[in-house]
Design a protein around this motif. Structure first.
Motif, PDB file in Angstrom:
ATOM      1  N   ASP A   1      33.262   3.618  -9.980  1.00 47.87           N
ATOM      2  CA  ASP A   1      33.338   2.667  -8.861  1.00 47.87           C
ATOM      3  C   ASP A   1      31.965   2.276  -8.319  1.00 47.87           C
ATOM      4  O   ASP A   1      31.873   1.591  -7.290  1.00 47.87           O
ATOM      5  CB  ASP A   1      34.173   3.252  -7.713  1.00 47.87           C
ATOM      6  CG  ASP A   1      35.662   3.221  -7.997  1.00 47.87           C
ATOM      7  OD1 ASP A   1      36.095   2.356  -8.782  1.00 47.87           O
ATOM      8  OD2 ASP A   1      36.383   4.073  -7.452  1.00 47.87           O
ATOM      9  N   CYS A   2      30.899   2.681  -8.984  1.00 47.38           N
ATOM     10  CA  CYS A   2      29.560   2.445  -8.457  1.00 47.38           C
ATOM     11  C   CYS A   2      29.291   0.960  -8.202  1.00 47.38           C
ATOM     12  O   CYS A   2      28.827   0.581  -7.120  1.00 47.38           O
ATOM     13  CB  CYS A   2      28.509   3.012  -9.420  1.00 47.38           C
ATOM     14  SG  CYS A   2      26.812   2.740  -8.870  1.00 47.38           S
TER      15      CYS A   2
ATOM     16  N   PHE B   1      36.251   5.434  -3.598  1.00 50.93           N
ATOM     17  CA  PHE B   1      35.852   4.176  -2.979  1.00 50.93           C
ATOM     18  C   PHE B   1      36.285   4.154  -1.510  1.00 50.93           C
ATOM     19  O   PHE B   1      35.572   3.637  -0.646  1.00 50.93           O
ATOM     20  CB  PHE B   1      36.454   2.995  -3.737  1.00 50.93           C
ATOM     21  CG  PHE B   1      36.028   1.652  -3.221  1.00 50.93           C
ATOM     22  CD1 PHE B   1      34.691   1.289  -3.205  1.00 50.93           C
ATOM     23  CD2 PHE B   1      36.966   0.754  -2.739  1.00 50.93           C
ATOM     24  CE1 PHE B   1      34.294   0.044  -2.720  1.00 50.93           C
ATOM     25  CE2 PHE B   1      36.576  -0.493  -2.258  1.00 50.93           C
ATOM     26  CZ  PHE B   1      35.233  -0.843  -2.248  1.00 50.93           C
TER      27      PHE B   1
ATOM     28  N   TYR C   1      30.269  -4.045  -2.330  1.00 53.08           N
ATOM     29  CA  TYR C   1      30.866  -3.906  -1.008  1.00 53.08           C
ATOM     30  C   TYR C   1      29.778  -3.731   0.054  1.00 53.08           C
ATOM     31  O   TYR C   1      29.802  -4.406   1.101  1.00 53.08           O
ATOM     32  CB  TYR C   1      31.815  -2.708  -0.986  1.00 53.08           C
ATOM     33  CG  TYR C   1      32.556  -2.536   0.316  1.00 53.08           C
ATOM     34  CD1 TYR C   1      33.711  -3.261   0.584  1.00 53.08           C
ATOM     35  CD2 TYR C   1      32.091  -1.648   1.286  1.00 53.08           C
ATOM     36  CE1 TYR C   1      34.386  -3.118   1.790  1.00 53.08           C
ATOM     37  CE2 TYR C   1      32.763  -1.493   2.493  1.00 53.08           C
ATOM     38  CZ  TYR C   1      33.907  -2.233   2.738  1.00 53.08           C
ATOM     39  OH  TYR C   1      34.575  -2.095   3.931  1.00 53.08           O
ATOM     40  N   ALA C   2      28.813  -2.838  -0.193  1.00 54.49           N
ATOM     41  CA  ALA C   2      27.739  -2.599   0.775  1.00 54.49           C
ATOM     42  C   ALA C   2      26.878  -3.844   0.958  1.00 54.49           C
ATOM     43  O   ALA C   2      26.461  -4.166   2.085  1.00 54.49           O
ATOM     44  CB  ALA C   2      26.886  -1.421   0.327  1.00 54.49           C
TER      45      ALA C   2
ATOM     46  N   THR D   1      26.993   9.298  -5.668  1.00 58.41           N
ATOM     47  CA  THR D   1      28.361   8.897  -5.978  1.00 58.41           C
ATOM     48  C   THR D   1      29.156   9.997  -6.668  1.00 58.41           C
ATOM     49  O   THR D   1      30.371   9.900  -6.770  1.00 58.41           O
ATOM     50  CB  THR D   1      28.372   7.649  -6.878  1.00 58.41           C
ATOM     51  OG1 THR D   1      27.792   7.986  -8.149  1.00 58.41           O
ATOM     52  CG2 THR D   1      27.597   6.495  -6.242  1.00 58.41           C
TER      53      THR D   1
ATOM     54  N   PHE E   1      33.795   6.096   0.485  1.00 56.65           N
ATOM     55  CA  PHE E   1      32.575   5.298   0.629  1.00 56.65           C
ATOM     56  C   PHE E   1      32.731   4.257   1.735  1.00 56.65           C
ATOM     57  O   PHE E   1      31.852   4.097   2.588  1.00 56.65           O
ATOM     58  CB  PHE E   1      32.229   4.615  -0.694  1.00 56.65           C
ATOM     59  CG  PHE E   1      31.040   3.708  -0.607  1.00 56.65           C
ATOM     60  CD1 PHE E   1      29.756   4.236  -0.555  1.00 56.65           C
ATOM     61  CD2 PHE E   1      31.195   2.333  -0.562  1.00 56.65           C
ATOM     62  CE1 PHE E   1      28.647   3.405  -0.463  1.00 56.65           C
ATOM     63  CE2 PHE E   1      30.096   1.490  -0.465  1.00 56.65           C
ATOM     64  CZ  PHE E   1      28.820   2.028  -0.416  1.00 56.65           C
ATOM     65  N   LYS E   2      33.848   3.550   1.735  1.00 48.08           N
ATOM     66  CA  LYS E   2      34.069   2.507   2.745  1.00 48.08           C
ATOM     67  C   LYS E   2      34.113   3.097   4.151  1.00 48.08           C
ATOM     68  O   LYS E   2      33.529   2.529   5.089  1.00 48.08           O
ATOM     69  CB  LYS E   2      35.375   1.754   2.455  1.00 48.08           C
ATOM     70  CG  LYS E   2      35.322   0.838   1.251  1.00 48.08           C
ATOM     71  CD  LYS E   2      36.483  -0.149   1.241  1.00 48.08           C
ATOM     72  CE  LYS E   2      37.817   0.533   1.169  1.00 48.08           C
ATOM     73  NZ  LYS E   2      38.931  -0.461   1.147  1.00 48.08           N
TER      74      LYS E   2
ATOM     75  N   LYS F   1      31.354  -1.445  -7.736  1.00 43.08           N
ATOM     76  CA  LYS F   1      32.229  -1.880  -6.647  1.00 43.08           C
ATOM     77  C   LYS F   1      31.637  -1.488  -5.290  1.00 43.08           C
ATOM     78  O   LYS F   1      31.661  -2.264  -4.328  1.00 43.08           O
ATOM     79  CB  LYS F   1      33.602  -1.244  -6.852  1.00 43.08           C
ATOM     80  CG  LYS F   1      34.716  -1.757  -5.960  1.00 43.08           C
ATOM     81  CD  LYS F   1      36.024  -1.068  -6.381  1.00 43.08           C
ATOM     82  CE  LYS F   1      37.172  -1.455  -5.468  1.00 43.08           C
ATOM     83  NZ  LYS F   1      38.419  -0.745  -5.850  1.00 43.08           N
ATOM     84  N   MET F   2      31.075  -0.286  -5.223  1.00 40.88           N
ATOM     85  CA  MET F   2      30.441   0.178  -3.987  1.00 40.88           C
ATOM     86  C   MET F   2      29.213  -0.657  -3.649  1.00 40.88           C
ATOM     87  O   MET F   2      28.989  -1.022  -2.483  1.00 40.88           O
ATOM     88  CB  MET F   2      30.044   1.653  -4.128  1.00 40.88           C
ATOM     89  CG  MET F   2      31.207   2.611  -4.257  1.00 40.88           C
ATOM     90  SD  MET F   2      30.601   4.300  -4.568  1.00 40.88           S
ATOM     91  CE  MET F   2      32.144   5.182  -4.791  1.00 40.88           C
TER      92      MET F   2
END
Length: 357
Positions: free
Chosen positions: A76-77, A47, A83-84, A8, A50-51, A79-80
Motif C-alpha cells: 500500500d506504499c 492503510f 493520499y498524503a 510502512t 496510516f490514514k 497509495k499512502m
C-alpha cells in the motif's frame, strides 16, 4: 522543519549490512507481544492506520517514506504516498525500490516530491538488492517519470546499474546508528546538555521532531533508534502536538539536558552541545534587533538555500564583514558555500537514465 518518517513495515528483507534489522524486529516484537515477524512475514502498516495517524499530523509536517525499512515492501506504499500528497503534505522518499512494481510508478508519477532518493545496489552486496530484469525495469521507469531523482550507494555501484545511470555515484560512509550497528566503530560518548542538530539547525527550535511512525501507530524518537528505546506516543491514541508535551517526551528531554543521563543521543553523530544552538539563537536575535538590512537577509537566505540551516556566528561574521566591505560579492559567497564539504554532504548526486535525452 518537522518531519514524520513512515516505517510502512517492520522486518526488511533487503537486510543491508549497516541496518540493525534484528534489533528492530526483536524490540518491536517484544513491545507488541508478537511472535511471527520475519523477513518473509513483516509486520505491515494498514492503510487505515496510516490514514488515522496522518489525520492528526499538521500539514506543515513533512511526510517522509523512509523510516527503518524499505517503504515498498508494503503493497500500500504508493497509495499512502498519494493520499498524503493529496492531503497537502510535502513528500520525501528514501528507497531501494525493492518491492516496487511498474504500476507503482504510474500511481505516483504526478506527485511533486521534495526528495526522491535512491539507495542503489552495490557490487559488494552490502545492500542485498537483487539486480534482476524486474528491478532494472522499475529503476528505468522511475528515472524516466520522476524528476530530480538522487542516489547513493554503500559501495561501488553494481555494474548493471552503471549501464543504466549517467551520474557517477561515490560510495557513501556507513553510519553506526548511534551505536546500534555494532561492527562499526562507536562514537565517543557526549556529555552535558545536548540538542539534535538535524532538528534544530533550520528553525532553531529545541525539539526533536524528526520522528518515525511504526506500523502500530507508535512514534519512535528518531531514525537511529532501532532499539525503540524512546517511544514518545501513539498517534492512534494521541494527537501530534501531544507527542512533545507528554510525560515520555519530557522524561527524554530532561535526560538530554542533563550532564550524563543515559539517552541514545549521547552516542549519535547528530547531537551537538546546547551551546551551539544557544549561540545561533543569540545571533538570530542580534540580527533581528540590530542588523535588519538587505545584506543580512541575503546572507541568511544563502545559508538556508544552500546549507539548509541558519548561519553559525563565525560564518555569519566572516561573510558579513567582507560583504559590507565589498571584499566579497553575494556570488562569491554562493560559490564558496557550494564548494564546501557540508554542501556536498547534503546535496546528493542527481541521477538519470543514460537513454534519456
Amino acid at each position: 522543519m518537522a518531519k514524520m518518517e513512515i516505517s510502512t513495515n517492520v522486518a526488511c528483507r533487503v537486510q543491508c549490512d549497516f541496518c540493525p534489522q534484528e534489533l528492530l524486529i526483536e524490540r518491536y516484537s517484544t513491545n507488541n507481544n508478537l511472535e511471527n515477524i520475519s523477513y518473509g512475514q513483516p509486520a505491515q502498516m494498514s492503510f487505515d492506520t496510516f490514514k488515522k495517524c496522518l489525520s492528526t499530523i499538521p500539514k506543515s509536517v513533512i511526510i517522509s517514506f523512509a523510516g527503518y525499512t524499505e517503504p515498498w515492501l508494503n503493497p500500500d506504499c504508493s497509495k499512502m504516498i498519494v493520499y498524503a500528497y493529496e492531503k497537502g503534505h510535502q513528500i520525501e522518499v528514501f528507497s531501494t525500490l525493492v518491492g516496487m512494481k511498474l504500476n507503482d510508478v504510474e500511481l505516483i508519477k504526478h506527485v511533486k516530491f521534495d526528495v526522491f532518493h535512491l539507495h542503489l545496489p552495490d557490487e559488494e552486496n552490502i545492500a542485498k538488492i537483487a539486480v534482476n530484469s524486474d528491478y532494472q525495469d522499475v529503476l528505468k521507469k522511475v528515472l524516466a517519470n520522476i524528476p530530480n531523482v538522487s542516489g547513493m550507494s554503500m559501495g561501488n555501484v553494481h555494474p548493471k546499474i552503471k549501464e543504466i545511470i549517467k551520474s557517477g555515484i561515490l560510495a557513501d560512509e556507513m553510519n553506526n546508528r548511534a551505536g546500534n550497528v555494532t561492527f562499526l566503530k562507536p562514537n565517543t560518548k557526549k556529555f552535558g546538555p545536548l540538542v539534535c542538530n538535524r532538528d534544530t539547525k533550520s528553525d532553531l527550535l529545541d525539539i526533536v521532531n524528526d520522528n518515525v511512525l511504526l506500523p502500530n501507530g507508535d512514534v519512535s524518537l528518531c531514525c537511529n533508534d532501532y532499539g525503540l528505546q524512546n517511544i514518545i506516543g501513539n498517534l492512534l491514541e494521541l494527537n501530534y502536538d501531544s507527542l512533545f508535551t507528554n510525560d515520555k517526551y519530557q522524561e527524554f528531554h530532561k535526560k538530554l539536558k542533563s550532564q550524563d543521563s543515559n539517552v541514545i543521543c549521547r552516542h549519535c553523530n547528530e547531537a551537538v552541545p546546547q551551546s551551539e544552538l544557544t549561540n545561533k539563537q543569540k545571533l538570530k536575535l542580534h540580527v533581528k534587533n540590530n542588523l535588519k538590512n538587505k545584506v543580512t537577509n541575503q546572507l541568511i537566505e544563502l545559508y538556508q538555500d544552500y546549507l539548509f540551516r541558519f548561519p553559525d556566528i563565525d560564518g555569519f561574521n566572516y561573510f558579513y564583514d567582507r560583504l559590507t566591505n565589498n571584499e566579497l560579492s553575494l556570488l562569491d559567497v554562493k560559490q564558496m558555500l557550494k564548494k564546501s564539504s557540508e554542501y556536498k554532504s547534503i546535496h546528493p548526486i542527481k541521477i538519470m537514465n543514460r537513454d534519456k535525452k
